[in-house]
Scaffold this active site. Structure first.
Site, short mmCIF file in Angstrom:
data_model
loop_
_atom_site.label_atom_id
_atom_site.label_comp_id
_atom_site.label_asym_id
_atom_site.label_seq_id
_atom_site.Cartn_x
_atom_site.Cartn_y
_atom_site.Cartn_z
N MET A 31 0.93 -0.97 -0.03
CA MET A 31 -0.18 -0.15 -0.15
C MET A 31 0.83 1.55 0.32
O MET A 31 0.29 2.61 0.43
CB MET A 31 -0.99 -0.16 1.23
CG MET A 31 -1.71 -1.36 0.64
SD MET A 31 -3.18 -0.97 2.28
CE MET A 31 -3.10 -1.27 3.93
N ALA A 33 4.12 3.76 1.04
CA ALA A 33 4.99 4.14 2.04
C ALA A 33 5.71 3.45 2.13
O ALA A 33 6.09 2.82 3.70
CB ALA A 33 3.69 4.84 3.07
N HIS A 35 9.27 1.28 3.62
CA HIS A 35 10.01 1.27 3.92
C HIS A 35 11.19 0.01 3.91
O HIS A 35 11.00 -1.06 3.01
CB HIS A 35 9.96 0.98 5.52
CG HIS A 35 8.08 -0.24 5.84
ND1 HIS A 35 8.93 -1.18 6.06
CD2 HIS A 35 7.12 0.04 6.09
CE1 HIS A 35 8.11 -2.38 6.44
NE2 HIS A 35 6.73 -0.81 6.39
N HIS A 38 9.34 -3.74 2.97
CA HIS A 38 8.71 -3.78 1.76
C HIS A 38 10.38 -4.06 0.71
O HIS A 38 10.84 -4.35 -0.46
CB HIS A 38 8.10 -2.20 1.04
CG HIS A 38 6.93 -1.87 1.85
ND1 HIS A 38 6.64 -0.95 2.71
CD2 HIS A 38 5.82 -2.58 2.30
CE1 HIS A 38 5.40 -0.91 3.58
NE2 HIS A 38 4.85 -2.40 2.73
N GLY A 148 4.83 -10.20 3.75
CA GLY A 148 5.80 -10.05 4.98
C GLY A 148 4.75 -10.78 6.10
O GLY A 148 3.65 -10.54 6.24
N ASP A 151 2.69 -9.53 8.79
CA ASP A 151 0.97 -9.96 9.35
C ASP A 151 0.92 -11.45 8.87
O ASP A 151 0.62 -11.79 7.78
CB ASP A 151 0.42 -8.69 7.45
CG ASP A 151 1.00 -7.54 8.01
OD1 ASP A 151 0.31 -6.89 8.63
OD2 ASP A 151 1.47 -6.40 6.67
N LEU A 185 9.25 -2.94 11.33
CA LEU A 185 8.51 -1.93 10.59
C LEU A 185 7.93 -1.88 9.88
O LEU A 185 6.91 -3.03 9.94
CB LEU A 185 10.44 -1.92 9.33
CG LEU A 185 11.72 -2.04 9.42
CD1 LEU A 185 11.75 -1.76 8.24
CD2 LEU A 185 11.80 -0.52 10.99
N SER A 186 6.75 -0.75 9.78
CA SER A 186 5.44 -0.74 9.51
C SER A 186 5.45 1.00 9.13
O SER A 186 6.09 2.14 9.84
CB SER A 186 4.63 -0.98 10.73
OG SER A 186 3.55 -0.44 10.18
N ARG A 188 3.11 2.91 9.69
CA ARG A 188 2.36 2.78 11.08
C ARG A 188 3.73 4.05 11.81
O ARG A 188 3.07 5.01 12.86
CB ARG A 188 1.33 2.39 11.64
CG ARG A 188 -0.30 1.74 10.31
CD ARG A 188 -0.39 1.10 11.57
NE ARG A 188 -1.98 1.17 10.62
CZ ARG A 188 -2.65 0.60 10.06
NH1 ARG A 188 -1.80 -0.32 9.77
NH2 ARG A 188 -3.40 0.89 9.02
O1 PAF Z 1 -0.25 -5.75 3.21
C1 PAF Z 1 -0.41 -5.24 3.08
O2 PAF Z 1 -0.05 -3.61 2.57
C2 PAF Z 1 -1.63 -5.20 2.28
O3 PAF Z 1 -2.79 -5.49 2.76
C3 PAF Z 1 -2.31 -5.95 0.54
C4 PAF Z 1 -1.51 -7.47 0.96
C5 PAF Z 1 -0.91 -5.18 0.07
C6 PAF Z 1 -3.40 -5.83 0.11
O4 PAF Z 1 -3.47 -4.37 0.19
#
Ligand code: PAF
Length: 279
Positions: A31, A33, A35, A38, A148, A151, A185-186, A188
């Site tokens: 989504m 932003a 870091h 990602h 990741g 989650d 890391l997030s 948020r």
């Molecule tokens: O983990 C995320 O950033 C979101 O839930 C994802 C997998 C991109 C789906 O929108």
């Protein structure tokens, strides 16, 4: 400069070219932003397949809180610069109307594993995730997809839907990337005040300490209660859950007698943080 594709048609055309050339395709759904967490997924994808697409889409369907959706950081230019350093092949950054055009009427709903924890506290969240992830798999025709472990429940939901719908994509779950002080890391984290940022790693350390005690055979109820007290004592405002669950199905556990995961969600400084570790 990484190519930024804004429409499904443009993405499909690029994917068609790559497929025609016999290339394998990987997708890293995000989504934005971005870091280091990602970027580590993007690097793993870069090393694992011929062509890498990173999707950047703040998916409205997975936000149960409109304020959270509004506040979610949108930093496409900076994200593109970071992805340029990894050398991904394309960024897919569509507008919501491109993903959910007028008349859109389908929801993918995974029962069971999506129901407790995040599912209970964020109604509709995993329907939104499952729906958009299924669409992104279809649009990118990816052979492999990276998610990741931060989650953890989302990863289990995606694995379930891929198995249930016989999707041909291989899902890779990558280890959580942490700051030196342990904080996962997030995107948020950027919303935490300096003081709260100092408190935030205590969630991870409470989980670590609890995991050790559970492995040592201490009574589960007491261990979890101590961990909750430690998190609140450190300065968190509220715990939504801090629980031991079976690793894949996320079923409740009263004793540690199977592969397990400690998972937590807690509020600090108006920010909801989640974390999890294996036991
Ligand atoms: O983990 C995320 O950033 C979101 O839930 C994802 C997998 C991109 C789906 O929108």
């Amino acid at each position: 400069m990484v190519e930024i594709l804004r429409t499904v048609a443009a993405l499909k055309a690029r994917v068609q070219e790559w497929k025609a050339a016999g290339a394998s395709i990987g997708v890293v759904p995000t989504m934005g932003a971005l870091h280091d967490g990602h970027l580590s997924l993007a690097r793993a994808a870069r090393a694992g397949v011929d062509r890498v697409v990173v999707t950047i889409f703040v998916n409205p369907k997975q936000f149960n809180n409109p304020d959270d959706l509004k506040k979610y950081p949108r930093t496409l230019e900076a994200d593109a610069a970071l992805l340029g350093t990894v050398g991904v092949d394309a960024i897919f950054a569509p507008d919501p109307a491109e993903v959910y055009p007028p008349g859109f009427a389908t929801t993918i709903s995974v029962s069971g594993v999506s129901e407790p924890l995040e599912g209970a506290h964020r109604p509709g969240h995993f329907d939104g995730v499952a729906t958009v992830v299924t669409k992104l798999f279809g649009m990118t025709r990816a052979d492999r997809a990276w998610f990741g472990q931060k989650d953890w429940q989302q990863l289990q939901v995606v694995l379930r839907l891929v198995a249930d719908l016989n999707l041909k994509v291989e899902v890779v779950g990558a280890e959580t990337v942490r700051d030196a002080d342990g904080l996962a890391l997030s995107s948020r984290n950027a919303r935490l005040s300096e003081e709260a940022r100092g408190i935030a790693p205590s969630l991870y350390w409470a989980l670590q300490s609890a995991a050790g005690d559970i492995r040592d055979g201490e009574p589960l109820d007491e261990v979890l209660e101590e961990a909750r007290e430690a998190v609140l004592g450190a300065g968190f405002d509220k715990i939504e859950y801090l629980e031991l669950r079976t690793a894949a199905m996320l079923d409740p556990m009263t004793r540690f007698d199977a592969p397990a995961r400690l998972l937590a969600a807690a509020w600090l400084d108006g920010v909801r943080l989640i974390d999890n570790i294996p036991v």
